[in-house]
Design an enzyme around this catalytic site. Structure first.
Site, mmCIF file in Angstrom:
data_model
loop_
_atom_site.group_PDB
_atom_site.id
_atom_site.type_symbol
_atom_site.label_atom_id
_atom_site.label_comp_id
_atom_site.label_asym_id
_atom_site.label_seq_id
_atom_site.Cartn_x
_atom_site.Cartn_y
_atom_site.Cartn_z
ATOM 1 N N GLU A 187 -38.269 -11.185 -0.791
ATOM 2 C CA GLU A 187 -37.132 -11.452 -1.648
ATOM 3 C C GLU A 187 -36.626 -10.728 -2.364
ATOM 4 O O GLU A 187 -37.295 -10.211 -3.117
ATOM 5 C CB GLU A 187 -37.268 -13.071 -1.957
ATOM 6 C CG GLU A 187 -37.248 -14.243 -1.119
ATOM 7 C CD GLU A 187 -36.812 -15.872 -1.421
ATOM 8 O OE1 GLU A 187 -36.762 -15.612 -2.686
ATOM 9 O OE2 GLU A 187 -37.117 -16.617 -0.422
ATOM 10 N N ARG A 190 -18.953 -2.797 12.341
ATOM 11 C CA ARG A 190 -17.129 -2.685 14.000
ATOM 12 C C ARG A 190 -17.422 -3.778 14.704
ATOM 13 O O ARG A 190 -16.595 -3.768 15.635
ATOM 14 C CB ARG A 190 -18.528 -2.017 14.258
ATOM 15 C CG ARG A 190 -18.544 -0.145 13.901
ATOM 16 C CD ARG A 190 -19.646 0.243 14.420
ATOM 17 N NE ARG A 190 -21.311 0.351 13.988
ATOM 18 C CZ ARG A 190 -22.130 1.037 14.639
ATOM 19 N NH1 ARG A 190 -22.005 1.646 15.661
ATOM 20 N NH2 ARG A 190 -22.982 0.906 14.303
ATOM 21 N N ASP A 219 -11.128 8.597 20.451
ATOM 22 C CA ASP A 219 -9.900 7.233 20.852
ATOM 23 C C ASP A 219 -8.743 6.943 19.894
ATOM 24 O O ASP A 219 -8.481 7.369 18.548
ATOM 25 C CB ASP A 219 -10.773 6.343 21.408
ATOM 26 C CG ASP A 219 -11.384 5.036 20.079
ATOM 27 O OD1 ASP A 219 -10.987 5.728 19.236
ATOM 28 O OD2 ASP A 219 -13.024 5.130 20.086
ATOM 29 N N LYS A 279 -10.285 7.816 27.247
ATOM 30 C CA LYS A 279 -11.757 7.208 27.716
ATOM 31 C C LYS A 279 -11.487 6.262 28.507
ATOM 32 O O LYS A 279 -10.978 4.991 28.318
ATOM 33 C CB LYS A 279 -12.608 6.337 26.507
ATOM 34 C CG LYS A 279 -13.338 6.925 26.609
ATOM 35 C CD LYS A 279 -14.695 6.391 25.828
ATOM 36 C CE LYS A 279 -14.449 4.772 25.503
ATOM 37 N NZ LYS A 279 -15.456 4.428 23.467
ATOM 38 N N SER A 328 -23.671 6.970 14.699
ATOM 39 C CA SER A 328 -24.720 5.882 14.829
ATOM 40 C C SER A 328 -25.785 6.604 16.472
ATOM 41 O O SER A 328 -27.209 7.162 15.986
ATOM 42 C CB SER A 328 -24.307 4.641 15.152
ATOM 43 O OG SER A 328 -25.712 3.779 15.348
ATOM 44 N N THR A 329 -25.883 6.052 17.672
ATOM 45 C CA THR A 329 -26.802 6.598 18.097
ATOM 46 C C THR A 329 -26.683 8.329 18.925
ATOM 47 O O THR A 329 -27.286 8.930 19.483
ATOM 48 C CB THR A 329 -27.127 5.892 19.437
ATOM 49 O OG1 THR A 329 -25.436 6.131 19.865
ATOM 50 C CG2 THR A 329 -26.846 4.702 19.408
ATOM 51 N N THR A 376 -21.693 8.597 21.572
ATOM 52 C CA THR A 376 -19.577 9.683 21.617
ATOM 53 C C THR A 376 -19.854 10.144 20.900
ATOM 54 O O THR A 376 -18.793 10.567 22.203
ATOM 55 C CB THR A 376 -18.825 7.996 20.716
ATOM 56 O OG1 THR A 376 -19.424 6.288 20.739
ATOM 57 C CG2 THR A 376 -17.750 8.011 20.631
HETATM 58 C C1 R5P Z 1 -17.277 3.229 17.595
HETATM 59 O O1 R5P Z 1 -15.970 2.328 17.066
HETATM 60 C C2 R5P Z 1 -17.270 3.766 16.417
HETATM 61 O O2 R5P Z 1 -15.881 4.483 15.805
HETATM 62 C C3 R5P Z 1 -18.424 5.332 16.652
HETATM 63 O O3 R5P Z 1 -17.608 5.697 17.317
HETATM 64 C C4 R5P Z 1 -18.582 4.315 16.972
HETATM 65 O O4 R5P Z 1 -19.922 3.337 16.850
HETATM 66 C C5 R5P Z 1 -20.523 5.242 16.867
HETATM 67 O O5 R5P Z 1 -21.693 5.006 17.843
HETATM 68 P P1 R5P Z 1 -22.900 5.798 18.528
HETATM 69 O O6 R5P Z 1 -23.019 6.664 17.706
HETATM 70 O O7 R5P Z 1 -23.569 5.010 18.434
HETATM 71 O O8 R5P Z 1 -22.071 6.244 19.998
#
Ligand code: R5P
Length: 307
Positions: free
Chosen positions: A48, A105, A178, A201, A233-234, A237
Protein backbone atom coordinates in the site's frame (compact mmCIF):
# COMPACT_ATOMS: atom_id res chain seq x y z
CA UNK A 1 15.20 20.20 -2.60
CA UNK A 2 15.58 17.23 -0.27
CA UNK A 3 12.85 14.64 -0.39
CA UNK A 4 10.50 14.94 2.56
CA UNK A 5 11.47 18.55 3.32
CA UNK A 6 9.07 21.39 2.76
CA UNK A 7 9.59 25.13 2.83
CA UNK A 8 6.17 26.61 2.84
CA UNK A 9 6.30 30.25 3.81
CA UNK A 10 2.75 31.31 3.21
CA UNK A 11 3.55 32.59 -0.31
CA UNK A 12 1.21 31.72 -3.17
CA UNK A 13 2.21 29.45 -6.03
CA UNK A 14 3.30 26.12 -4.72
CA UNK A 15 4.30 23.19 -6.85
CA UNK A 16 3.94 19.77 -5.29
CA UNK A 17 5.78 17.01 -7.14
CA UNK A 18 4.38 13.52 -6.90
CA UNK A 19 6.80 10.60 -7.55
CA UNK A 20 8.41 10.71 -10.97
CA UNK A 21 8.01 14.48 -11.39
CA UNK A 22 10.66 15.70 -8.95
CA UNK A 23 13.16 16.86 -11.60
CA UNK A 24 10.52 18.43 -13.80
CA UNK A 25 8.97 20.13 -10.76
CA UNK A 26 12.33 21.54 -9.80
CA UNK A 27 12.93 22.98 -13.28
CA UNK A 28 9.42 24.49 -13.44
CA UNK A 29 9.60 25.97 -9.96
CA UNK A 30 12.90 27.64 -10.89
CA UNK A 31 11.41 29.05 -14.07
CA UNK A 32 8.24 30.26 -12.35
CA UNK A 33 10.07 31.25 -9.17
CA UNK A 34 7.71 29.38 -6.93
CA UNK A 35 8.14 27.00 -4.08
CA UNK A 36 8.67 23.32 -4.71
CA UNK A 37 7.39 20.70 -2.30
CA UNK A 38 8.24 17.02 -2.51
CA UNK A 39 6.03 14.92 -0.26
CA UNK A 40 7.47 11.99 1.61
CA UNK A 41 6.23 8.76 0.07
CA UNK A 42 6.83 5.10 0.75
CA UNK A 43 5.34 1.72 0.06
CA UNK A 44 4.24 -0.39 3.01
CA UNK A 45 5.44 -4.00 3.14
CA UNK A 46 2.01 -5.14 1.92
CA UNK A 47 2.24 -2.87 -1.13
CA UNK A 48 0.00 0.00 0.00
CA UNK A 49 1.04 3.62 -0.65
CA UNK A 50 1.91 6.10 2.09
CA UNK A 51 2.18 9.88 1.60
CA UNK A 52 2.98 12.71 3.98
CA UNK A 53 2.46 16.33 2.97
CA UNK A 54 4.01 18.51 5.65
CA UNK A 55 3.39 22.25 5.89
CA UNK A 56 0.50 24.67 5.83
CA UNK A 57 -1.64 24.70 2.72
CA UNK A 58 -4.47 26.83 4.11
CA UNK A 59 -5.61 29.30 1.43
CA UNK A 60 -2.87 28.27 -0.99
CA UNK A 61 -3.21 27.61 -4.71
CA UNK A 62 -1.33 24.41 -5.31
CA UNK A 63 -0.09 22.96 -8.59
CA UNK A 64 0.05 19.22 -8.17
CA UNK A 65 2.40 17.58 -10.69
CA UNK A 66 1.89 13.93 -11.59
CA UNK A 67 3.00 11.39 -14.17
CA UNK A 68 1.35 8.00 -14.40
CA UNK A 69 3.95 5.71 -15.94
CA UNK A 70 5.51 3.44 -14.85
CA UNK A 71 3.30 2.04 -12.05
CA UNK A 72 0.05 3.50 -13.34
CA UNK A 73 -2.12 2.25 -10.46
CA UNK A 74 0.14 3.51 -7.70
CA UNK A 75 0.62 6.90 -9.39
CA UNK A 76 -3.13 7.35 -9.79
CA UNK A 77 -3.80 6.50 -6.15
CA UNK A 78 -1.07 8.92 -5.01
CA UNK A 79 -2.61 11.72 -7.09
CA UNK A 80 -6.07 11.11 -5.62
CA UNK A 81 -4.68 10.86 -2.06
CA UNK A 82 -2.58 14.02 -2.40
CA UNK A 83 -5.29 16.17 -3.98
CA UNK A 84 -7.95 15.08 -1.50
CA UNK A 85 -5.58 15.84 1.38
CA UNK A 86 -4.65 19.28 0.04
CA UNK A 87 -8.34 20.17 -0.18
CA UNK A 88 -8.97 18.87 3.33
CA UNK A 89 -6.02 20.95 4.53
CA UNK A 90 -7.61 24.13 3.18
CA UNK A 91 -5.90 24.65 -0.19
CA UNK A 92 -7.95 27.24 -2.05
CA UNK A 93 -7.34 25.49 -5.35
CA UNK A 94 -5.65 22.33 -6.56
CA UNK A 95 -4.51 22.50 -10.12
CA UNK A 96 -3.69 19.01 -11.35
CA UNK A 97 -0.96 18.91 -13.99
CA UNK A 98 -0.68 15.40 -15.36
CA UNK A 99 2.18 14.96 -17.79
CA UNK A 100 1.00 11.48 -18.72
CA UNK A 101 -2.57 10.35 -18.07
CA UNK A 102 -2.75 6.58 -17.83
CA UNK A 103 -5.77 4.53 -18.93
CA UNK A 104 -6.65 7.21 -21.49
CA UNK A 105 -6.67 4.95 -24.52
CA UNK A 106 -9.76 3.02 -23.43
CA UNK A 107 -12.01 5.97 -24.09
CA UNK A 108 -15.06 4.02 -25.22
CA UNK A 109 -16.67 0.60 -25.07
CA UNK A 110 -15.14 -1.13 -28.08
CA UNK A 111 -16.60 -4.50 -27.04
CA UNK A 112 -19.80 -4.82 -25.00
CA UNK A 113 -19.15 -4.74 -21.27
CA UNK A 114 -15.71 -3.13 -21.43
CA UNK A 115 -14.76 -0.71 -18.68
CA UNK A 116 -14.26 2.81 -20.07
CA UNK A 117 -11.21 3.53 -17.96
CA UNK A 118 -10.49 7.00 -19.37
CA UNK A 119 -13.88 8.28 -18.19
CA UNK A 120 -13.52 6.70 -14.74
CA UNK A 121 -10.03 8.15 -14.22
CA UNK A 122 -11.34 11.63 -15.05
CA UNK A 123 -14.19 11.07 -12.55
CA UNK A 124 -11.65 10.04 -9.91
CA UNK A 125 -9.69 13.26 -10.43
CA UNK A 126 -12.87 15.26 -10.06
CA UNK A 127 -13.74 13.35 -6.89
CA UNK A 128 -10.22 14.06 -5.59
CA UNK A 129 -11.03 17.77 -5.57
CA UNK A 130 -8.83 18.82 -8.49
CA UNK A 131 -10.28 22.16 -9.53
CA UNK A 132 -8.40 22.66 -12.78
CA UNK A 133 -6.89 19.94 -14.90
CA UNK A 134 -3.99 20.23 -17.34
CA UNK A 135 -2.94 17.14 -19.23
CA UNK A 136 -0.05 16.83 -21.64
CA UNK A 137 -1.38 15.38 -24.89
CA UNK A 138 -4.22 13.17 -23.73
CA UNK A 139 -5.11 10.42 -26.19
CA UNK A 140 -8.54 11.91 -27.05
CA UNK A 141 -8.95 15.54 -25.89
CA UNK A 142 -12.76 15.09 -25.79
CA UNK A 143 -12.40 12.92 -22.70
CA UNK A 144 -11.55 16.08 -20.72
CA UNK A 145 -15.09 17.40 -21.33
CA UNK A 146 -16.23 14.91 -18.69
CA UNK A 147 -14.13 16.72 -16.08
CA UNK A 148 -16.73 19.44 -15.73
CA UNK A 149 -14.32 22.18 -14.58
CA UNK A 150 -11.61 24.06 -16.46
CA UNK A 151 -9.27 21.73 -18.28
CA UNK A 152 -6.61 21.98 -20.96
CA UNK A 153 -4.96 19.53 -23.30
CA UNK A 154 -1.40 20.73 -23.86
CA UNK A 155 0.35 19.82 -27.11
CA UNK A 156 4.03 20.61 -26.80
CA UNK A 157 4.40 21.83 -30.36
CA UNK A 158 6.99 24.52 -29.59
CA UNK A 159 9.21 21.88 -27.97
CA UNK A 160 8.89 19.52 -30.94
CA UNK A 161 9.44 22.35 -33.43
CA UNK A 162 12.59 23.57 -31.73
CA UNK A 163 13.94 20.01 -31.67
CA UNK A 164 13.35 19.69 -35.43
CA UNK A 165 15.00 23.07 -36.05
CA UNK A 166 17.99 21.93 -33.98
CA UNK A 167 18.33 19.03 -36.45
CA UNK A 168 18.24 21.40 -39.40
CA UNK A 169 14.91 20.02 -40.62
CA UNK A 170 13.47 22.35 -43.22
CA UNK A 171 9.99 22.22 -44.74
CA UNK A 172 9.18 18.76 -43.37
CA UNK A 173 6.16 16.66 -44.14
CA UNK A 174 4.31 16.21 -40.83
CA UNK A 175 2.54 12.86 -40.80
CA UNK A 176 -0.47 11.87 -38.67
CA UNK A 177 -0.63 8.06 -38.29
CA UNK A 178 -4.45 8.18 -38.50
CA UNK A 179 -7.37 10.59 -38.45
CA UNK A 180 -7.53 10.58 -34.63
CA UNK A 181 -3.96 11.91 -34.53
CA UNK A 182 -4.56 14.71 -37.05
CA UNK A 183 -5.09 17.57 -34.54
CA UNK A 184 -1.57 17.00 -33.18
CA UNK A 185 0.10 16.80 -36.60
CA UNK A 186 -1.78 19.86 -37.84
CA UNK A 187 -0.71 21.87 -34.79
CA UNK A 188 2.95 20.91 -35.31
CA UNK A 189 2.79 21.64 -39.05
CA UNK A 190 1.39 25.09 -38.27
CA UNK A 191 4.11 25.74 -35.69
CA UNK A 192 7.01 24.72 -37.91
CA UNK A 193 5.54 25.78 -41.23
CA UNK A 194 5.40 22.35 -42.85
CA UNK A 195 2.80 20.44 -44.78
CA UNK A 196 0.57 17.93 -42.98
CA UNK A 197 -0.68 14.61 -44.30
CA UNK A 198 -2.97 12.03 -42.69
CA UNK A 199 -2.21 8.39 -43.40
CA UNK A 200 -5.13 6.05 -43.95
CA UNK A 201 -5.00 2.62 -42.41
CA UNK A 202 -6.75 -0.50 -43.76
CA UNK A 203 -6.92 -3.94 -42.27
CA UNK A 204 -7.33 -6.91 -44.61
CA UNK A 205 -10.31 -8.75 -43.10
CA UNK A 206 -9.04 -12.08 -44.37
CA UNK A 207 -5.30 -11.95 -43.55
CA UNK A 208 -5.50 -9.34 -40.75
CA UNK A 209 -2.63 -7.53 -42.45
CA UNK A 210 -2.46 -3.75 -42.01
CA UNK A 211 -1.92 -1.57 -45.05
CA UNK A 212 -1.26 2.18 -45.14
CA UNK A 213 -2.16 4.64 -47.86
CA UNK A 214 -1.29 8.23 -48.64
CA UNK A 215 -4.00 10.47 -50.07
CA UNK A 216 -4.41 9.89 -53.80
CA UNK A 217 -1.81 11.64 -55.91
CA UNK A 218 0.36 12.53 -52.91
CA UNK A 219 4.11 11.91 -53.36
CA UNK A 220 6.88 11.97 -50.78
CA UNK A 221 9.88 11.78 -53.14
CA UNK A 222 13.00 12.41 -51.08
CA UNK A 223 11.36 14.61 -48.45
CA UNK A 224 11.97 14.53 -44.71
CA UNK A 225 8.96 13.10 -42.92
CA UNK A 226 8.08 13.59 -39.26
CA UNK A 227 5.55 11.16 -37.82
CA UNK A 228 3.92 12.41 -34.65
CA UNK A 229 1.71 10.34 -32.34
CA UNK A 230 0.56 10.64 -28.73
CA UNK A 231 2.22 7.48 -27.50
CA UNK A 232 4.72 4.85 -28.52
CA UNK A 233 4.00 1.74 -26.53
CA UNK A 234 5.08 -1.48 -28.28
CA UNK A 235 6.26 0.60 -31.24
CA UNK A 236 4.12 -1.43 -33.65
CA UNK A 237 2.05 1.49 -34.96
CA UNK A 238 5.00 3.84 -35.39
CA UNK A 239 7.34 1.22 -36.91
CA UNK A 240 4.81 0.25 -39.52
CA UNK A 241 4.21 3.90 -40.56
CA UNK A 242 7.93 4.67 -40.61
CA UNK A 243 8.73 1.74 -42.88
CA UNK A 244 5.76 2.62 -45.12
CA UNK A 245 7.11 6.18 -45.49
CA UNK A 246 10.61 4.94 -46.27
CA UNK A 247 9.21 2.54 -48.90
CA UNK A 248 7.21 5.46 -50.29
CA UNK A 249 10.39 7.49 -50.88
CA UNK A 250 11.03 9.51 -47.70
CA UNK A 251 14.71 10.44 -47.36
CA UNK A 252 14.68 10.75 -43.57
CA UNK A 253 11.97 9.87 -41.08
CA UNK A 254 11.75 11.22 -37.53
CA UNK A 255 9.53 9.26 -35.14
CA UNK A 256 8.08 11.64 -32.54
CA UNK A 257 5.61 11.03 -29.74
CA UNK A 258 4.54 12.86 -26.63
CA UNK A 259 4.85 9.81 -24.39
CA UNK A 260 7.51 7.12 -24.80
CA UNK A 261 6.40 4.02 -22.95
CA UNK A 262 8.63 1.73 -25.08
CA UNK A 263 7.47 -1.70 -24.02
CA UNK A 264 9.92 -4.55 -24.75
CA UNK A 265 12.01 -4.02 -27.89
CA UNK A 266 9.99 -1.02 -29.14
CA UNK A 267 13.04 1.14 -29.87
CA UNK A 268 14.75 -1.62 -31.90
CA UNK A 269 11.52 -2.08 -33.88
CA UNK A 270 11.50 1.61 -34.78
CA UNK A 271 15.14 1.71 -35.79
CA UNK A 272 14.89 -1.45 -37.88
CA UNK A 273 11.70 -0.04 -39.41
CA UNK A 274 13.82 2.85 -40.72
CA UNK A 275 13.44 5.65 -38.13
CA UNK A 276 16.43 7.99 -38.34
CA UNK A 277 15.76 9.35 -34.87
CA UNK A 278 13.21 8.65 -32.15
CA UNK A 279 12.33 11.57 -29.88
CA UNK A 280 9.74 11.88 -27.12
CA UNK A 281 8.87 14.43 -24.44
CA UNK A 282 10.15 13.87 -20.92
CA UNK A 283 6.62 13.29 -19.63
CA UNK A 284 7.48 9.95 -17.99
CA UNK A 285 10.06 9.23 -15.34
CA UNK A 286 11.48 6.31 -17.35
CA UNK A 287 14.39 6.74 -19.78
CA UNK A 288 15.31 4.28 -22.52
CA UNK A 289 18.57 4.10 -24.45
CA UNK A 290 18.59 5.19 -28.08
CA UNK A 291 15.85 7.80 -27.58
CA UNK A 292 16.13 11.60 -27.52
CA UNK A 293 14.21 13.16 -24.63
CA UNK A 294 12.82 16.67 -25.02
CA UNK A 295 12.53 18.90 -21.96
CA UNK A 296 8.95 20.19 -21.54
CA UNK A 297 9.63 22.51 -18.61
CA UNK A 298 9.83 25.73 -20.66
CA UNK A 299 6.67 25.20 -22.65
CA UNK A 300 4.74 23.80 -19.69
CA UNK A 301 5.79 26.77 -17.55
CA UNK A 302 4.38 29.15 -20.15
CA UNK A 303 1.03 27.35 -20.01
CA UNK A 304 1.03 27.42 -16.23
CA UNK A 305 1.90 31.09 -16.00
CA UNK A 306 -0.81 32.07 -18.47
CA UNK A 307 -3.69 30.48 -16.67
C1 R5P B 1 -3.47 4.60 -30.81
O1 R5P B 1 -4.57 5.02 -31.05
C2 R5P B 1 -2.41 5.45 -30.22
O2 R5P B 1 -2.52 6.77 -30.63
C3 R5P B 1 -1.02 4.92 -30.54
O3 R5P B 1 -0.83 4.96 -31.94
C4 R5P B 1 -0.85 3.52 -30.06
O4 R5P B 1 -1.39 3.38 -28.78
C5 R5P B 1 0.60 3.13 -30.05
O5 R5P B 1 0.71 1.84 -29.52
P1 R5P B 1 1.83 0.86 -30.04
O6 R5P B 1 3.15 1.55 -29.89
O7 R5P B 1 1.72 -0.34 -29.12
O8 R5P B 1 1.52 0.50 -31.45
Amino acid sequence: MIKGTVMINGGRDLIVSLPGTEELGSRISNLLRCEHVIPYTKVFPDGESYLRLEGDFEGEEVTLLSTMYPEQNRRLVELVFASKTLVERGASKVRGVVTYLAYARQDKEFLPGEVVSARIVIDMLKYAGIGELYVVDVHKPEILNGFGGPSRNILMVETFASFLRSRGVDNPLIVAPDLGASHRAEALAKEIGGECVIIRKFRDRVTGEIRHELPEGFHIDGRTAVVIDDIISTGGTMASIVSFLKRSGARRVYALASHGVFVGNAVERLISGGADEVAVLDTLSRRVEGVTYLDISNELSKHLSNC
